[in-house]
Design a protein around this motif. Structure first.
Motif, PDB file in Angstrom:
ATOM      1  N   GLU A 213      67.979  12.501  13.041  1.00  0.00           N
ATOM      2  CA  GLU A 213      69.103  12.773  12.338  1.00  0.00           C
ATOM      3  C   GLU A 213      69.971  12.075  13.209  1.00  0.00           C
ATOM      4  O   GLU A 213      71.081  11.179  12.777  1.00  0.00           O
ATOM      5  CB  GLU A 213      69.501  14.110  12.426  1.00  0.00           C
TER       6      GLU A 213
ATOM      7  N   ARG B  22      80.802  14.773  19.070  1.00  0.00           N
ATOM      8  CA  ARG B  22      80.172  14.090  18.327  1.00  0.00           C
ATOM      9  C   ARG B  22      80.505  12.646  17.635  1.00  0.00           C
ATOM     10  O   ARG B  22      79.809  11.630  17.508  1.00  0.00           O
ATOM     11  CB  ARG B  22      79.371  14.814  17.028  1.00  0.00           C
ATOM     12  N   SER B  23      81.656  12.734  17.594  1.00  0.00           N
ATOM     13  CA  SER B  23      82.702  11.758  17.141  1.00  0.00           C
ATOM     14  C   SER B  23      82.578  10.586  18.194  1.00  0.00           C
ATOM     15  O   SER B  23      82.975   9.369  17.834  1.00  0.00           O
ATOM     16  CB  SER B  23      83.813  11.971  16.291  1.00  0.00           C
TER      17      SER B  23
ATOM     18  N   ASP C 226      71.961  22.215  16.636  1.00  0.00           N
ATOM     19  CA  ASP C 226      71.686  20.911  17.361  1.00  0.00           C
ATOM     20  C   ASP C 226      72.173  21.344  18.767  1.00  0.00           C
ATOM     21  O   ASP C 226      71.681  21.138  19.765  1.00  0.00           O
ATOM     22  CB  ASP C 226      72.713  19.728  16.866  1.00  0.00           C
TER      23      ASP C 226
ATOM     24  N   LYS D  58      73.579  23.021  10.829  1.00  0.00           N
ATOM     25  CA  LYS D  58      73.188  21.681  11.663  1.00  0.00           C
ATOM     26  C   LYS D  58      73.596  21.579  12.931  1.00  0.00           C
ATOM     27  O   LYS D  58      73.053  21.445  13.920  1.00  0.00           O
ATOM     28  CB  LYS D  58      73.154  20.646  10.871  1.00  0.00           C
ATOM     29  N   ALA D  59      74.789  21.657  13.077  1.00  0.00           N
ATOM     30  CA  ALA D  59      75.853  21.273  14.243  1.00  0.00           C
ATOM     31  C   ALA D  59      75.012  22.722  15.298  1.00  0.00           C
ATOM     32  O   ALA D  59      75.255  22.603  16.394  1.00  0.00           O
ATOM     33  CB  ALA D  59      77.149  21.550  13.953  1.00  0.00           C
TER      34      ALA D  59
ATOM     35  N   GLU E 202      76.313  21.455   7.140  1.00  0.00           N
ATOM     36  CA  GLU E 202      76.648  20.762   8.362  1.00  0.00           C
ATOM     37  C   GLU E 202      77.041  21.731   9.491  1.00  0.00           C
ATOM     38  O   GLU E 202      76.754  21.300  10.614  1.00  0.00           O
ATOM     39  CB  GLU E 202      77.942  19.718   7.971  1.00  0.00           C
TER      40      GLU E 202
ATOM     41  N   ASN F 131      77.467  21.921   1.490  1.00  0.00           N
ATOM     42  CA  ASN F 131      77.213  20.679   2.154  1.00  0.00           C
ATOM     43  C   ASN F 131      77.936  21.141   3.486  1.00  0.00           C
ATOM     44  O   ASN F 131      77.325  20.780   4.751  1.00  0.00           O
ATOM     45  CB  ASN F 131      77.591  19.427   1.927  1.00  0.00           C
ATOM     46  N   ARG F 132      79.019  21.519   3.363  1.00  0.00           N
ATOM     47  CA  ARG F 132      79.793  22.025   4.496  1.00  0.00           C
ATOM     48  C   ARG F 132      79.104  23.088   5.631  1.00  0.00           C
ATOM     49  O   ARG F 132      78.771  23.134   6.640  1.00  0.00           O
ATOM     50  CB  ARG F 132      81.338  22.482   4.271  1.00  0.00           C
TER      51      ARG F 132
ATOM     52  N   ASP G  30      72.242   8.660  12.065  1.00  0.00           N
ATOM     53  CA  ASP G  30      73.876   8.669  12.131  1.00  0.00           C
ATOM     54  C   ASP G  30      74.514   7.606  12.937  1.00  0.00           C
ATOM     55  O   ASP G  30      75.391   7.197  12.774  1.00  0.00           O
ATOM     56  CB  ASP G  30      74.105  10.137  12.672  1.00  0.00           C
TER      57      ASP G  30
END
Length: 488
Positions: free
Chosen positions: A458, A334-335, A260, A256-257, A253, A249-250, A462
């Protein structure tokens, strides 16, 4: 009959397969032996009276039945009764047949042999110790029981990558330390405060060595706390090795980043030449007005001077808007979330979109009917959503005679709605079902990557929002929903 030999024979019996529990009591009704239970609680019964045990499981009237039958058995009269047990967890009532028979050992002491089994084997009672044990032992997960002091009283198996030797009887601090132990105590404290509730946590154990400094073991631990009355308090733990899953999953991610970011910077690259053109135009006007003031300033009337100053200010603001919008869009945090007006993000998106637009026939209309369009979002990501949708709309209607894009903003029921409509007449049903799939595109190589709608989805998910294609609309329509922020 020798009592010890008799107990040894009982231990070889296949009682668990028959849903039966076998026990031996002395004349004072205290446990001398009980057949093995799933979690190895046997030692906790020994010395306890059968009445003490049943008081934790049966109503007083049912305990009296057991006492009467036990008394008959001591007098040499075989006896049986039916006891109704109420499950403390799901309140289900189960009827059990309880038999008592007395015998005298070779020393002349009287004992009572008892058997308890369900009166009717139904779906709930047929999940016997045998079948449960089979499932537990064959499972890839590790099932562990800790007593109230965190000593291991049962473990289904030893996690091969963790330890090779037995851990039965060890304290949890003998197995883990540091932050992993701190998380253990916090998780188990929470479980004790919420009996019967499953508390789940992720634990990382450092398995690094000189040969492999990056090695780590990632476990998912789910624990429940239960108070079994006279039997004591126990923590039931199920631990899964999720190392591969978490690492996978890491990696997803990270990919995906990266995708993106590539999509965002691809869009910025397409804008670059037009941005230079858009900035040069107001700069040229500013230069002309400045030259006029320098050369003819003394001959100009005050009204003419003010007009030129206003013109310079307008062009300066035009440049500032372009740079400001570009800065917001290019942010990479992103955060970061903040309360912002959705209409302001739409204006910035339109401004950025127009910098890359050479189609003078395209008309863009923005209608704002919202009383509260404040949302908690990452501005950069939401602008990316709008620009993706605007680009898609423009590409779809590029060959139409009548080219327009309409953006409508509204709010109700604590949500803000945005509809982006273009002059096209919709998407074919067989294509519409695939448009949110990753890498799916109907565009050619020269018109982008085909990542836009999947990334939009996505980002919206999110943010707790939603994006959808409105299939029954007259013109091609995409609808976005955002949770709104209540105004004070």
């Amino acid at each position: 009959m020798n009592l010890e030999k008799f107990i040894e024979l009982l231990k070889y019996g296949n009682f668990e397969d028959q849903n039966s529990r076998i026990a031996i009591f002395d004349k004072d009704a205290r446990f001398v032996f009980v057949s093995t239970t799933l979690f190895g609680f046997t030692e906790n019964y020994v010395g306890m009276t059968v009445y003490e045990y049943y008081q934790g499981h049966l109503a007083d009237s049912e305990v009296k039945k057991v006492k009467d039958c036990f008394a008959k058995a001591l007098n040499g009269e075989p006896s049986c009764t039916q006891a109704i047990l109420t499950n403390r967890l799901n309140k289900e009532k189960i009827t059990w047949d309880v038999d008592f028979n007395s015998f005298v050992d070779d020393k002349g002491d009287t004992y009572v042999l008892s058997r308890i089994r369900p009166h009717e084997v139904n779906l709930s009672t047929s999940s016997t110790n045998f079948f449960i044990r089979e499932m537990v032992e064959q499972s890839s997960d590790v099932f562990t029981v800790f007593d109230k002091d965190f000593y291991i009283v049962y473990v289904s198996k030893v996690l091969g990558k963790w330890r090779d030797e037995s851990v039965l009887g060890l304290h949890i601090s003998d197995l883990i330390s540091g932050k992993a132990l701190e998380k253990f105590y916090k998780r188990y404290k929470k479980a004790k405060e919420n009996p019967g509730v499953v508390i789940t946590d992720i634990v990382t154990i450092d398995m690094s060595s000189d040969d492999d400094p990056r090695n780590e073991l990632i476990l998912e631990s789910s624990v429940e706390f239960h108070d079994f009355n006279q039997l004591g308090c126990y923590y039931l733990d199920r631990t899964s090795d999720v190392t591969e899953k978490v690492l996978r999953n890491r990696e997803i991610e990270i990919q995906k980043a990266t995708i993106d970011k590539m999509s965002k910077w691809t869009a910025l690259g397409q804008m670059a030449a037009n941005i230079a053109h858009e900035v040069n135009n107001p700069l040229a006007i500013i230069e002309l007005q400045t030259q006029a003031l320098e050369k003819r300033g003394k001959d100009l009337k005050i009204e003419q001077v003010l007009e030129k100053v206003r013109s310079i200010a307008e062009q300066k603001n035009r440049i500032a808007n372009i740079v400001s919008s570009l800065h917001i869009y290019s942010q990479d945090d992103r955060s970061k979330r903040e309360s912002v007006s959705l209409s302001s993000l739409i204006h910035d998106s339109i401004a950025l979109f127009k910098t890359a637009l050479v189609d003078e026939d395209l008309k863009i209309v923005f209608s704002n009917d919202s009383d509260n369009d404040i949302v908690m979002v990452n501005s950069s990501e939401i602008i990316q959503v709008f620009i993706n949708l605007l680009n898609n709309a423009h590409d779809a209607i590029l060959d139409l005679k009548d080219k327009w894009i309409e953006i409508n903003l509204d709010d109700s029921n604590h949500k803000v709605y945005v509809d982006i409509i273009d002059s096209g007449h919709g998407i074919e049903p067989k294509l519409a079902s695939k448009i949110f799939n990753r890498f799916y595109t109907t565009k050619g190589e020269k018109k982008g990557t085909g990542l836009g709608l999947n990334i939009c989805q996505e980002i919206m998910n999110d943010h707790g929002g939603h994006i959808s294609y409105v299939k029954d609309a007259e013109h091609t329509t995409f609808s976005l929903t955002f949770p709104s922020v209540e105004l004070n």
